[in-house]
Design a protein around this motif. Sequence first.
Motif, mmCIF file in Angstrom:
data_model
loop_
_atom_site.group_PDB
_atom_site.id
_atom_site.type_symbol
_atom_site.label_atom_id
_atom_site.label_comp_id
_atom_site.label_asym_id
_atom_site.label_seq_id
_atom_site.Cartn_x
_atom_site.Cartn_y
_atom_site.Cartn_z
ATOM 1 N N SER A 70 0.841 -1.206 0.000
ATOM 2 C CA SER A 70 0.000 0.000 0.000
ATOM 3 C C SER A 70 0.872 1.251 0.000
ATOM 4 N N GLY A 71 1.978 1.202 0.761
ATOM 5 C CA GLY A 71 2.888 2.344 0.838
ATOM 6 C C GLY A 71 3.493 2.693 -0.515
ATOM 7 N N LYS A 72 3.777 1.675 -1.315
ATOM 8 C CA LYS A 72 4.343 1.896 -2.646
ATOM 9 C C LYS A 72 3.280 2.489 -3.592
ATOM 10 N N LEU A 73 2.074 1.928 -3.502
ATOM 11 C CA LEU A 73 1.008 2.369 -4.402
ATOM 12 C C LEU A 73 0.552 3.800 -4.101
ATOM 13 N N VAL A 74 0.574 4.184 -2.821
ATOM 14 C CA VAL A 74 -0.010 5.475 -2.445
ATOM 15 C C VAL A 74 0.823 6.660 -2.951
ATOM 16 N N VAL A 75 2.094 6.395 -3.310
ATOM 17 C CA VAL A 75 2.892 7.491 -3.875
ATOM 18 C C VAL A 75 2.930 7.442 -5.409
ATOM 19 N N SER A 76 2.140 6.529 -6.021
ATOM 20 C CA SER A 76 2.059 6.480 -7.490
ATOM 21 C C SER A 76 1.315 7.714 -7.985
ATOM 22 N N GLU A 77 1.573 8.071 -9.213
ATOM 23 C CA GLU A 77 0.930 9.251 -9.812
ATOM 24 C C GLU A 77 -0.594 9.125 -9.763
ATOM 25 N N GLN A 78 -1.065 7.909 -10.111
ATOM 26 C CA GLN A 78 -2.511 7.681 -10.155
ATOM 27 C C GLN A 78 -3.162 7.911 -8.786
ATOM 28 N N SER A 79 -2.516 7.437 -7.737
ATOM 29 C CA SER A 79 -3.055 7.596 -6.397
ATOM 30 C C SER A 79 -2.994 9.070 -5.966
ATOM 31 N N LYS A 80 -1.865 9.699 -6.228
ATOM 32 C CA LYS A 80 -1.706 11.117 -5.887
ATOM 33 C C LYS A 80 -2.814 11.954 -6.521
ATOM 34 N N HIS A 81 -3.080 11.659 -7.783
ATOM 35 C CA HIS A 81 -4.091 12.391 -8.551
ATOM 36 C C HIS A 81 -5.483 12.180 -7.936
ATOM 37 N N ALA A 82 -5.802 10.939 -7.603
ATOM 38 C CA ALA A 82 -7.124 10.622 -7.035
ATOM 39 C C ALA A 82 -7.309 11.286 -5.671
ATOM 40 N N LEU A 83 -6.253 11.253 -4.855
ATOM 41 C CA LEU A 83 -6.351 11.859 -3.520
ATOM 42 C C LEU A 83 -6.506 13.377 -3.606
ATOM 43 N N LYS A 84 -5.790 13.986 -4.551
ATOM 44 C CA LYS A 84 -5.879 15.434 -4.726
ATOM 45 C C LYS A 84 -7.314 15.846 -5.105
ATOM 46 N N LYS A 85 -7.905 15.060 -5.993
ATOM 47 C CA LYS A 85 -9.271 15.351 -6.429
ATOM 48 C C LYS A 85 -10.246 15.336 -5.250
ATOM 49 N N ILE A 86 -10.068 14.350 -4.364
ATOM 50 C CA ILE A 86 -10.954 14.224 -3.192
ATOM 51 C C ILE A 86 -10.772 15.419 -2.250
ATOM 52 N N LEU A 87 -9.498 15.769 -1.986
ATOM 53 C CA LEU A 87 -9.248 16.892 -1.070
ATOM 54 C C LEU A 87 -9.724 18.216 -1.666
ATOM 55 N N ASP A 88 -9.541 18.391 -2.979
ATOM 56 C CA ASP A 88 -10.021 19.606 -3.650
ATOM 57 C C ASP A 88 -11.538 19.719 -3.528
ATOM 58 N N ALA A 89 -12.217 18.602 -3.756
ATOM 59 C CA ALA A 89 -13.684 18.599 -3.680
ATOM 60 C C ALA A 89 -14.130 18.942 -2.263
ATOM 61 N N ARG A 90 -13.388 18.400 -1.267
ATOM 62 C CA ARG A 90 -13.739 18.660 0.124
ATOM 63 C C ARG A 90 -13.535 20.147 0.470
ATOM 64 N N ALA A 91 -12.413 20.707 -0.014
ATOM 65 C CA ALA A 91 -12.110 22.118 0.244
ATOM 66 C C ALA A 91 -13.173 23.014 -0.390
ATOM 67 N N LYS A 92 -13.571 22.651 -1.598
ATOM 68 C CA LYS A 92 -14.572 23.415 -2.332
ATOM 69 C C LYS A 92 -15.908 23.387 -1.587
ATOM 70 N N ALA A 93 -16.267 22.195 -1.120
ATOM 71 C CA ALA A 93 -17.529 22.033 -0.381
ATOM 72 C C ALA A 93 -17.519 22.878 0.898
ATOM 73 N N LYS A 94 -16.342 22.935 1.549
ATOM 74 C CA LYS A 94 -16.184 23.701 2.781
ATOM 75 C C LYS A 94 -16.335 25.203 2.508
ATOM 76 N N ALA A 95 -15.744 25.633 1.369
ATOM 77 C CA ALA A 95 -15.731 27.054 1.014
ATOM 78 C C ALA A 95 -17.136 27.559 0.723
ATOM 79 N N VAL A 96 -18.005 26.706 0.216
ATOM 80 C CA VAL A 96 -19.345 27.140 -0.198
ATOM 81 C C VAL A 96 -20.240 27.456 1.009
#
Lengths: 266, 266, 266
Positions: free
Chosen positions: C240-266
């Motif tokens: 899991s530690g190896k996979l979580v630093v893959s580009e694909q995982s980084k991208h997916a996690l960023k999307k989730i955090l961005d969506a959460r930040a956006k929801a908070k801002a509204v």
Amino acid sequence: MIIEVKDVQEGYVKSEKHNHVTTIEFFHPQGNSLPGKMLADLAHEIVYAGNDKTVNVIILRSAGTGAFCGGASFDELAAITTEAQGKQFFSGFANVINAMRKCPKLIIARIHGKCVGGGVGLAAAADYAIAVEGAEVKLSELSVGIGPFVVGPAVERKIGLSAFSQLSIDATHWRNGDWARRKGLFAELHPTLESMEESIERLSNTLAHSSVEAIVELKKVFWKGTEHWDQLLTERAAISGKLVVSEQSKHALKKILDARAKAKAV
Amino acid sequence: MIIEVKDVQEGYVKSEKHNHVTTIEFFHPQGNSLPGKMLADLAHEIVYAGNDKTVNVIILRSAGTGAFCGGASFDELAAITTEAQGKQFFSGFANVINAMRKCPKLIIARIHGKCVGGGVGLAAAADYAIAVEGAEVKLSELSVGIGPFVVGPAVERKIGLSAFSQLSIDATHWRNGDWARRKGLFAELHPTLESMEESIERLSNTLAHSSVEAIVELKKVFWKGTEHWDQLLTERAAISGKLVVSEQSKHALKKILDARAKAKAV
Amino acid sequence: MIIEVKDVQEGYVKSEKHNHVTTIEFFHPQGNSLPGKMLADLAHEIVYAGNDKTVNVIILRSAGTGAFCGGASFDELAAITTEAQGKQFFSGFANVINAMRKCPKLIIARIHGKCVGGGVGLAAAADYAIAVEGAEVKLSELSVGIGPFVVGPAVERKIGLSAFSQLSIDATHWRNGDWARRKGLFAELHPTLESMEESIERLSNTLAHSSVEAIVELKKVFWKGTEHWDQLLTERAAISGKLVVSEQSKHALKKILDARAKAKAV
């Protein structure tokens, strides 16, 4: 997929790739039962798709609106005269299951109809089986003097010892799709073909865009502990091969073929 | 089967052979609970039928219309005063389960009523259990200061770790027949005795005429991986034997026997 | 249990002992998701209660009326930049599961709401999970480019390979509480919170007065065959530690955090 007249008469196995998804389809005019040639083709196509770096998921399906898979070809079973021939025939199923097991892609089985014997093995060896109402299952081996020895490990792994025993012992009894879903053979059971297709489309598309590395690791985890199956399933093929040339089995197979010939003649 | 007055008072184990099917029946006036003598007789009859080349299938049943099997005899449990005696008593269950496991015939259990403790073990160690509504199950061991250690491997093998844990931990709670069927303890659950009998008749008759060689191989496949149970179940008997002489267990057993004596006196 | 303002903002793990029962409660404002600090605290509290000779049973619960446990903290997952950091974070879950596994007391999980990822692992690693309607489950790991590798052994042990595969492969799909009960993840599923609380009260009270020696032996039996998990789960944490630093995982996690930040801002 281009299908010729010869294919319709003798059966076929064909592959098609589309958006990182390979669909492997088989067909045989005797209720999608599997002769040795088709088993070899199936194993080959699974290995091929497994090696294709542009493929992330495989859909295993059969053609037609009848059975998903009738298991071993009765014509070939009846023609076996030596234990060695028997072992070779059943090794065909062992090779397909081992190919599915070692394939680094996730395999979705599309179960549009009944599964018998080896057909239950294919559903069990898939990583995720999606079925439609009417997809009944039966391990009829004991009723023809043999047993579900080659597919046994795959079936027991998926549905547990109890459900595997039930199917094996009560060999003439169909269990319905809901039973198969509750026991874990089918991950999903849909009321209509449309709903089944939609679900396969959705899941295969999601998996096609999922992390290849994560899927490779998941597949390893799912099949952990089956590393000895190359040998185990070969031993099992030898057991079935020995039983299929017994007098009791020969007699049972002849009765089935005679009944089929008679039905055709009418 | 001839049953004498002495049998009705002290319990019995009897066998009867008919058309390649051996039926083994046990009875005990205390809710078909099992003292050491009957456990030894049960193991003996199972081994005997297993060695009989004219037998293909065994039906295990108990007499009466009450419980199928109440488990260990409380009278004998309460009389145990040393760990060694305890180990010896619980080895009686180990011997029955090991006899069922090693028997080369398929064993059908006829579950006409409730199963407690060791009784759940008998149902689990059968290859195919056919029950009727009302056949509730309970592993009550923990409530008398012991645990389902000897029957545990057989129960877990059949219904999985989760269901086995549920029964073991929530030891005072009856689970109904439908729960037992869904978890795989029972292969079939019938609404009426008649329907249960018909199904047993049909299946045992089919198996009696099935390939002996195929059944021998099936039985081996079902019990693969349990080769160490002769030793394992003996170790488990030692655990139960140690616990049953603990103060907590002695106290719980005394309370049960006192309550029973009081109920009898009224 | 005294809860301070700091706890409400940063999350907490607290223990309370009452009548031989230790209740361990965790809380985190992000849907009871678990950062590394809380995982370490959880493991510590479980080990501590396991060593307390006056404790016979542990209740694992979380606070609030939302999710039971949202799994790994997304904030921490997104902050991981090296494989070594990844392995260390996921080892936090490995340590909690290994603490539950080796704890000589029975652990009852109180599942009052949804379980995601590692939260499913906690429910699975408990010896007996009691849930209420609405407690849906999901192994969403694959949808963020990783997989349920650390919790996998605990989940598969409890619900079997088929159900574990279904959750792992169809990673965006919630399965309801009834599915979780049928598959054995939950021992009980209650219609109301009151009914769930009553059942936990009853069972924990019964176990608190049961034989300590018998429970210790039961716990060993339930977890037999997992002796290699200290090593296995560490290996899984590395995957899991190896996979979580893959580009694909980084991208997916960023999307989730961005969506959460956006929801908070509204």
